[in-house]
Design a protein around this motif. Structure first.
Motif, PDB file in Angstrom:
ATOM      1  N   GLU A  94     -12.062  38.380 -51.710  1.00  0.00           N
ATOM      2  CA  GLU A  94     -12.667  37.338 -52.524  1.00  0.00           C
ATOM      3  C   GLU A  94     -13.710  36.595 -51.693  1.00  0.00           C
ATOM      4  N   CYS A  95     -14.865  36.310 -52.295  1.00  0.00           N
ATOM      5  CA  CYS A  95     -15.875  35.511 -51.601  1.00  0.00           C
ATOM      6  C   CYS A  95     -15.570  34.023 -51.821  1.00  0.00           C
ATOM      7  N   GLU A  96     -16.456  33.174 -51.298  1.00  0.00           N
ATOM      8  CA  GLU A  96     -16.215  31.734 -51.415  1.00  0.00           C
ATOM      9  C   GLU A  96     -16.282  31.243 -52.860  1.00  0.00           C
ATOM     10  N   ALA A  97     -16.878  32.063 -53.754  1.00  0.00           N
ATOM     11  CA  ALA A  97     -16.916  31.690 -55.178  1.00  0.00           C
ATOM     12  C   ALA A  97     -15.698  32.263 -55.920  1.00  0.00           C
ATOM     13  N   HIS A  98     -14.720  32.742 -55.163  1.00  0.00           N
ATOM     14  CA  HIS A  98     -13.490  33.315 -55.727  1.00  0.00           C
ATOM     15  C   HIS A  98     -13.766  34.513 -56.624  1.00  0.00           C
ATOM     16  N   GLU A  99     -14.688  35.340 -56.186  1.00  0.00           N
ATOM     17  CA  GLU A  99     -14.961  36.592 -56.907  1.00  0.00           C
ATOM     18  C   GLU A  99     -14.617  37.745 -55.966  1.00  0.00           C
ATOM     19  N   LYS A 100     -13.969  38.758 -56.501  1.00  0.00           N
ATOM     20  CA  LYS A 100     -13.612  39.904 -55.659  1.00  0.00           C
ATOM     21  C   LYS A 100     -14.751  40.928 -55.700  1.00  0.00           C
ATOM     22  N   HIS A 101     -15.385  41.083 -54.554  1.00  0.00           N
ATOM     23  CA  HIS A 101     -16.528  41.997 -54.459  1.00  0.00           C
ATOM     24  C   HIS A 101     -16.033  43.416 -54.215  1.00  0.00           C
ATOM     25  N   VAL A 102     -16.665  44.359 -54.912  1.00  0.00           N
ATOM     26  CA  VAL A 102     -16.236  45.760 -54.837  1.00  0.00           C
ATOM     27  C   VAL A 102     -17.269  46.540 -54.039  1.00  0.00           C
TER      28      VAL A 102
ATOM     29  N   ARG B  99     -25.936  39.257 -59.480  1.00  0.00           N
ATOM     30  CA  ARG B  99     -25.807  38.284 -58.400  1.00  0.00           C
ATOM     31  C   ARG B  99     -24.613  37.367 -58.638  1.00  0.00           C
ATOM     32  N   CYS B 100     -23.830  37.224 -57.585  1.00  0.00           N
ATOM     33  CA  CYS B 100     -22.637  36.372 -57.640  1.00  0.00           C
ATOM     34  C   CYS B 100     -23.029  34.927 -57.310  1.00  0.00           C
ATOM     35  N   ALA B 101     -22.183  33.992 -57.685  1.00  0.00           N
ATOM     36  CA  ALA B 101     -22.442  32.582 -57.361  1.00  0.00           C
ATOM     37  C   ALA B 101     -22.535  32.361 -55.851  1.00  0.00           C
ATOM     38  N   CYS B 102     -21.957  33.284 -55.078  1.00  0.00           N
ATOM     39  CA  CYS B 102     -22.000  33.149 -53.614  1.00  0.00           C
ATOM     40  C   CYS B 102     -23.359  33.583 -53.061  1.00  0.00           C
ATOM     41  N   GLY B 103     -24.183  34.196 -53.921  1.00  0.00           N
ATOM     42  CA  GLY B 103     -25.508  34.611 -53.485  1.00  0.00           C
ATOM     43  C   GLY B 103     -25.623  36.101 -53.230  1.00  0.00           C
ATOM     44  N   ARG B 104     -24.468  36.792 -53.040  1.00  0.00           N
ATOM     45  CA  ARG B 104     -24.528  38.235 -52.753  1.00  0.00           C
ATOM     46  C   ARG B 104     -24.674  39.014 -54.053  1.00  0.00           C
ATOM     47  N   GLU B 105     -25.287  40.189 -53.909  1.00  0.00           N
ATOM     48  CA  GLU B 105     -25.423  41.055 -55.074  1.00  0.00           C
ATOM     49  C   GLU B 105     -24.301  42.082 -55.069  1.00  0.00           C
TER      50      GLU B 105
HETATM   51 ZN   LIG Z   1     -19.421  36.302 -54.429  1.00  0.00          ZN
END
Ligand SMILES: [Zn+2]
Lengths: 395, 483
Positions: free
Chosen positions: A301-309, A360-366
């Motif tokens: 999970e990133c800092e925006a609580h999204e699990k990046h695949v 794009r995620c709220a954390c900035g990463r794609e």
């Molecule tokens: Zn993210």
């Protein structure tokens, strides 16, 4: 941070890692420096790649894995042929025939020779028949590599400054339970202590340990299943303990989001309680990782609580009837095509319900993110009829 | 589809209560509507556990209870009855029933309540005498009478309305106060039943004896715990966790009567009349969409499953028309899709309805551990050397046979191995008076038997003299009376 590629060996494994690497013929995959290994073991993290590049890699890597499994796994090859899917070069990723994860409960599925299987891992479920999943050396090394390559989603720590408390049995007691093995990988990254919070005395000890590690190290990571973390927080509450970790701690959960008795733990409430009890600066320091025994990659999970695949995994949420992908953002049954697994065709459809998002995620990463919402739970099962899995649960 | 919120009342000793001092439990129905059910409140518990409702029913003659149920049943029988119409509408709109299935449920409620002769037969066959709850009945050298256990708590099954009504009726005819803990899957049936009682007579002891409450599965809270602690019988229906919870929560001296989870299967010899064989099996598969324990999930088929498939497909299609399936939620559809994916992976032949309403899988019996219900039928080969007894366990409730006359001898093998019911294929849902349910006669579990025994003046069968125990001891003659 360094990117060691040796596999932490669970107790009872045949050989220490270095010797095994020198002797085993299966290291060829690492030597061959195939595209997937270059990606998994790359210095630059995969999550920094642009979305389009991730997509290209994903497509190529999964097709390559599909070809290999069709060649090596007769039962998958037969299934593929019966399904009428197009040949690997032409098939859409969405149409690659999926193996239900429940198949691992009653069939041995592998794409390597029996002697190449390092170990059969099992799921840690408390009821019902466990899944049994084989892992060869290459799959395990990629698994370790992927943890190293993804842990940066949490933060970029200097490894000497971090200490870990694993709320579990610890590396030396890991046998064939996959979950414990995965936890031990995270534990293995840093200096670590393992404690099972089985009673009040153990909980008191963990609180004391956390306090002293916070004093001695720049950063403390507490890793464990959500219900153990919650037990710990509730115990701190009873004892009137509120730690003052500030920015100096990360609480990392893994495993099912249910408490004993089957009640779901609401994630947001959970993060609030944990942040308060540890005195964290923000709830962004409470993170979750996802894995299941049938999947060869750990999702952070990133800092925006999204699990990046990562790009070697293709995830889709699927319609519960047709098993075709649903539009982005809609709930579906989660499926994974994991190219990092050489031991068995990791083209799976699971009993999890979730949502997939790209862009794009709220954390900035794609990239692609997955939100695992819940397990499939049949309403029909609440009648008086005995249904799937329950026979096993009884005996 | 527009989301509507439906708020149900609770029923406290026959009175509909619309306030919810303890708040509501909210869930989403299969049709996507929000459903709110009041959580059990402490003030309700005080009313429910007062002596009146329990004792007034216990004093009522059996025939008055049966007559009352009959009166309620006659209302249910009428298509003009507003309660029936509302109930059918809720089953359709909220629980996704097809109109045909909803109507059939209402008809079965009418049938159970109105079947007074059947009720008397069940009392007589299970308890020994039709008047045993009212009178002392001579029995060998004693007179016996049955008394209600007192308070009965019913953990209702999800979405099997018929079973919910059966559970309540069994408790009421044995004069037990009823506290129905409804399931979030079907909170409608118990409430509709209670309201239909009040329609007959709002102050009748039977009406007053029925309360309908709710707490989330396994989490009774303080109020629920008081109910559990005061319950002399707990009838637990449904999945394994509901049944396990009841056993753990019950008072040590309380009777816990467990219904389910069970599965049922069929043995079908389709050699001579494949259409008839298919019709019976299709009925037992489609009735209540396999949610009930008596629904056939698997069938052992002669001469071969593949030969039965055309007739069975046609029969299942016919049921899609005359008794359309209820709406399947996401999870039920997902369970079926996973099962089909597994079956295909393992190389089993699968057939599916064009509209997805049913599925047939030709597989070995070992695959039956994964069963998604929802009109899915597993067909197994039935070789000559197959031991029917080895195909069933204590988890198997009903075995359905076709053709009846030819296969009836199978009953010895399957019942010895744990089966509690053998019926003709197509008759699984008809529980005949006198029959056993889950290995027992449930009314016996709802009562306490008492006996008054003959005085010394009466001789026993093995002694021709009056029983004078003191004299026998003084003369050391006991041994003379041992037959
Ligand atoms: Zn993210």
């Amino acid at each position: 941070m360094s990117r060691a590629t040796s596999i932490p060996q669970p107790a009872g494994a045949d050989q220490p890692p270095n010797e095994a690497e020198a002797q085993s013929p299966s290291v060829r995959i690492i030597d061959a420096r195939t595209a997937i290994d270059e990606l998994i073991f790359a210095e630059d993290p995969w999550y920094a790649l642009p979305l389009e590049r991730q997509r290209e890699l994903s497509d190529a890597l999964i097709r390559q894995a599909l070809r290999e499994h069709l060649e090596r796994c007769p039962s998958y090859r037969d299934y593929y042929a019966r399904s009428g899917a197009a040949e690997p070069g032409a098939v859409a990723l969405a149409d690659i025939p999926l193996v239900s994860t429940r198949v691992f409960k009653f069939a041995d599925l592998r794409s390597v020779e029996a002697h190449e299987v390092e170990r059969w891992y099992r799921s840690s479920g408390t009821s019902g028949q466990p899944s049994r999943v084989p892992r060869d050396r290459a799959s395990l090394e990629r698994m370790v590599g992927s943890v190293h390559g993804s842990v940066g989603l949490l933060a970029d720590w200097d490894e000497d400054e971090v200490a870990v408390i694993n709320l579990g049995p610890g590396r030396e007691h890991v046998e064939d339970v996959w979950f414990q093995y995965v936890m031990s990988l995270i534990e293995a990254l840093y200096r670590s202590e393992s404690r099972v919070p089985r009673d009040e005395a153990a909980l008191d000890e963990i609180i004391g340990l956390a306090q002293s590690l916070l004093d001695d190290y720049e950063h403390l990571i507490v890793v464990g299943p959500p219900f153990h973390v919650l037990d710990l927080c509730e115990h701190m509450q009873r004892r009137g303990v509120e730690l003052q970790a500030g920015e100096g701690a990360t609480i990392l959960t893994a495993g099912g989001w249910k408490r004993f008795g089957g009640r779901a733990i609401p994630k947001q409430e959970f993060r609030a309680v944990v942040a308060r009890q540890f005195g964290l600066r923000g709830e962004g320091q409470v993170r979750d990782v996802f894995n299941q025994v049938e999947l060869n990659t750990v999702l952070f999970e990133c800092e925006a609580h999204e699990k990046h695949v990562p790009p070697w995994v293709h995830v889709a949420a699927r319609d519960p009837e047709t098993l075709q992908p649903v539009p982005e953002g809609e709930e579906g049954m989660l499926s994974y095509l994991d190219a990092s697994c050489s031991a068995y065709p990791c083209f799976i459809v699971t009993e999890d319900v979730g949502v997939v998002r790209r862009g794009r995620c709220a954390c900035g990463r794609e990239g692609t993110r997955v939100d695992v919402l819940r397990r499939l739970e049949s309403r029909a099962a609440k009648g008086c009829a005995l249904k799937m899995g329950q026979i096993h649960a009884n005996g | 589809m527009a989301t509507k919120t439906k708020t149900l009342p609770s029923v406290v000793c026959g009175t509909v209560v619309r306030s919810a001092p303890a708040g509501h439990h909210t869930s989403t129905t299969v049709t996507g509507h929000e459903l709110r059910v009041p959580l059990l409140a402490m003030s309700d518990v005080d009313t429910i556990l007062a002596d009146g409702p329990r004792d007034r029913l216990a004093e009522l003659p059996t025939q008055e209870i049966v007559n009352f149920l009959y009166a309620a049943g006659q209302n249910w029988k009428s298509s003009e009855y507003v309660r029936r119409r509302l109930y059918i509408r809720e089953l359709i709109n909220q629980l996704g029933y097809s109109p045909e299935m909803a109507k059939l449920e209402a008809n079965w409620i009418a049938m159970i309540l109105s079947g007074y002769a059947g009720l008397y037969d069940i009392i007589a066959s299970e308890l020994g005498h039709r008047f045993i709850l009212d009178e002392w009945i001579p029995r060998e050298e004693a007179q016996v009478r049955a008394y209600p256990k007192g308070r009965s708590l019913h953990i209702m099954p999800g979405n099997v309305p018929f079973s919910a009504v059966v559970s309540v009726v069994r408790a009421l005819v044995t004069k037990n106060q009823v506290i129905a803990k409804s399931s979030s899957e079907d909170p409608f049936t118990p409430v509709a039943l209670a309201q239909s009682f009040a329609d007959v007579d709002a102050d009748h002891p039977v009406t007053r004896a029925l309360s309908v409450v709710y707490w989330p599965a396994g989490a009774p809270g303080e109020a629920g715990e008081r109910i559990v602690a005061a319950s002399d019988v707990i009838c637990a229906w449904g999945g394994q966790s509901a049944v396990d919870w009841a056993r753990k929560a019950a008072r040590p001296d309380a009777e816990v009567v467990r219904f389910g989870p069970k599965r049922s299967l069929a043995f079908v010899d389709a050699g001579e009349r494949p259409e008839d064989a298919a019709r019976g099996l299709a009925h037992d598969v489609c009735f209540r969409d396999q949610r009930a324990c008596f629904s056939s999930q698997q069938a052992f088929v002669r001469p071969s499953p593949a030969q039965l498939v055309p007739a069975l497909s046609e029969a299942l299609d016919n049921y899609t028309e005359i008794l359309p399936p209820s709406a399947q939620g996401f999870d039920d559809r997902g369970a079926r899709a996973l099962t089909l994916a597994e079956a295909r992976f393992l190389g089993f032949s699968c057939w599916e309805a064009k509209d997805g309403s049913w599925a047939i899988i030709h597989c070995p019996p070992s695959f039956a551990a994964q069963h998604p219900l929802s009109r899915t039928v597993y067909l197994h080969d039935w070789p000559a050397d197959l031991d029917p007894g080895a195909q069933v366990t204590g988890d198997t409730q009903t075995v359905a046979l076709f053709p009846w006359a030819k296969l009836r001898p199978i009953r010895d093998a399957v019942c010895r191995a744990g089966v509690s019911r053998v019926v003709e294929s197509g008759m699984s849902n008809v529980f005949r008076p006198g029959g056993a349910h889950d290995g027992m006669f449930p009314l016996q579990r709802m009562v306490r038997f008492a006996s008054t025994e003959l005085p010394s003046a009466y001789v026993t069968k093995v002694m021709t003299v009056k029983i004078e125990q003191t004299k026998f001891l003084e003369q050391d003659r006991f041994v003379e009376f041992i037959p």
